[in-house]
Design a protein around this motif. Structure first.
Motif, PDB file in Angstrom:
ATOM      1  N   GLU A 163       0.836  -1.192   0.000  1.00  0.00           N
ATOM      2  CA  GLU A 163       0.000   0.000   0.000  1.00  0.00           C
ATOM      3  C   GLU A 163       0.877   1.250   0.000  1.00  0.00           C
ATOM      4  O   GLU A 163       1.921   1.296   0.631  1.00  0.00           O
ATOM      5  N   ARG A 164       0.406   2.250  -0.754  1.00  0.00           N
ATOM      6  CA  ARG A 164       1.117   3.523  -0.843  1.00  0.00           C
ATOM      7  C   ARG A 164       0.084   4.639  -0.917  1.00  0.00           C
ATOM      8  O   ARG A 164      -0.960   4.491  -1.545  1.00  0.00           O
ATOM      9  N   THR A 166      -1.343   7.915  -2.396  1.00  0.00           N
ATOM     10  CA  THR A 166      -1.263   8.613  -3.684  1.00  0.00           C
ATOM     11  C   THR A 166      -2.192   9.824  -3.643  1.00  0.00           C
ATOM     12  O   THR A 166      -3.007   9.951  -2.714  1.00  0.00           O
ATOM     13  N   ARG A 171      -3.404   3.320  -2.328  1.00  0.00           N
ATOM     14  CA  ARG A 171      -3.494   2.376  -3.447  1.00  0.00           C
ATOM     15  C   ARG A 171      -2.522   1.234  -3.206  1.00  0.00           C
ATOM     16  O   ARG A 171      -1.487   1.403  -2.578  1.00  0.00           O
ATOM     17  N   GLY A 173       0.171  -1.266  -4.990  1.00  0.00           N
ATOM     18  CA  GLY A 173       0.998  -1.207  -6.177  1.00  0.00           C
ATOM     19  C   GLY A 173       2.222  -2.085  -6.040  1.00  0.00           C
ATOM     20  O   GLY A 173       2.534  -2.592  -4.961  1.00  0.00           O
ATOM     21  N   TRP A 180       6.938   2.525  -9.873  1.00  0.00           N
ATOM     22  CA  TRP A 180       5.842   1.996  -9.061  1.00  0.00           C
ATOM     23  C   TRP A 180       4.568   2.013  -9.908  1.00  0.00           C
ATOM     24  O   TRP A 180       4.288   3.006 -10.590  1.00  0.00           O
ATOM     25  N   PRO A 182       0.397   1.249  -9.782  1.00  0.00           N
ATOM     26  CA  PRO A 182      -0.795   0.907  -9.009  1.00  0.00           C
ATOM     27  C   PRO A 182      -1.518  -0.283  -9.645  1.00  0.00           C
ATOM     28  O   PRO A 182      -1.635  -0.374 -10.864  1.00  0.00           O
TER      29      PRO A 182
END
Length: 191
Positions: A163-164, A166, A171, A173, A180, A182
């Protein structure tokens, strides 16, 4: 310098593709032949190639044709130095059938034997079907040609995803070669 094939149609495509065995892909992006019409070759959504309604069963022949495939603004074509014939592609011309994580790199294998490392030049993208909400993931293979990522391979990507945050919110990815990509909304891998 290579000789220009004297055959036309399907025989010409086969002859042109065979000219450089073991030397990589033919330089179809450099060839500018006259458009010679359409040829009854269809690449189905499942990656199977058909000629005149019959599946092309020889893997070596499909691989050969895949090396002279080009995407132009007016569609997909098999290209030789002297001919350009439009074919039908129902979705993507290739299928990504395997992924391996090697260090920080995701290495894919397509149904026609192409090995592709995801990264800035070979991006992963995921479209969502507006009617069903199902993902349709793709990998750029070369010069505008893409591979649909097979469902089991996509599941592997989701398992590798992190998870990151954004601009569109959290999102999931995957990373490869410093890029990176998604692959879905946050929590998509949690049941």
């Amino acid at each position: 310098m290579t000789d220009t094939p004297s055959k036309s149609g399907l025989e010409g495509v086969i002859a042109a593709a065979k000219q450089a065995p073991g030397r990589g892909l033919p330089p179809v992006h450099l060839w500018n032949p006259t458009h010679c019409g359409d040829i009854d070759i269809v690449i189905k959504k499942d990656g199977l190639w058909f000629h005149e309604g019959t599946p092309i069963g020889r893997e070596a022949l499909v691989r050969l044709f895949s090396t002279v495939l080009r995407k132009d603004p007016d569609g997909f074509h098999l290209v030789t130095p002297v001919e350009k014939m439009r074919i039908t592609v129902e979705d993507a011309p290739f299928i990504a059938v395997r992924v391996d994580k090697v260090g920080d790199t995701l290495k894919f294998l397509t149904n026609v034997g192409d090995e592709v490392e995801a990264g800035p030049e070979n991006e992963i993208r995921v479209e969502m079907d507006p009617a069903t909400g199902e993902p349709r993931p793709y990998l750029h293979v070369r010069r505008g040609l893409e591979a649909l990522i097979a469902r089991p391979v996509f599941y592997e990507l989701v398992e590798l995803a992190q998870e990151r945050e954004t601009p569109d919110g959290p999102r999931l990815g995957v990373s490869s070669n410093g890029a990176w990509f998604p692959v879905g909304p946050a929590g998509a891998h949690v049941l």
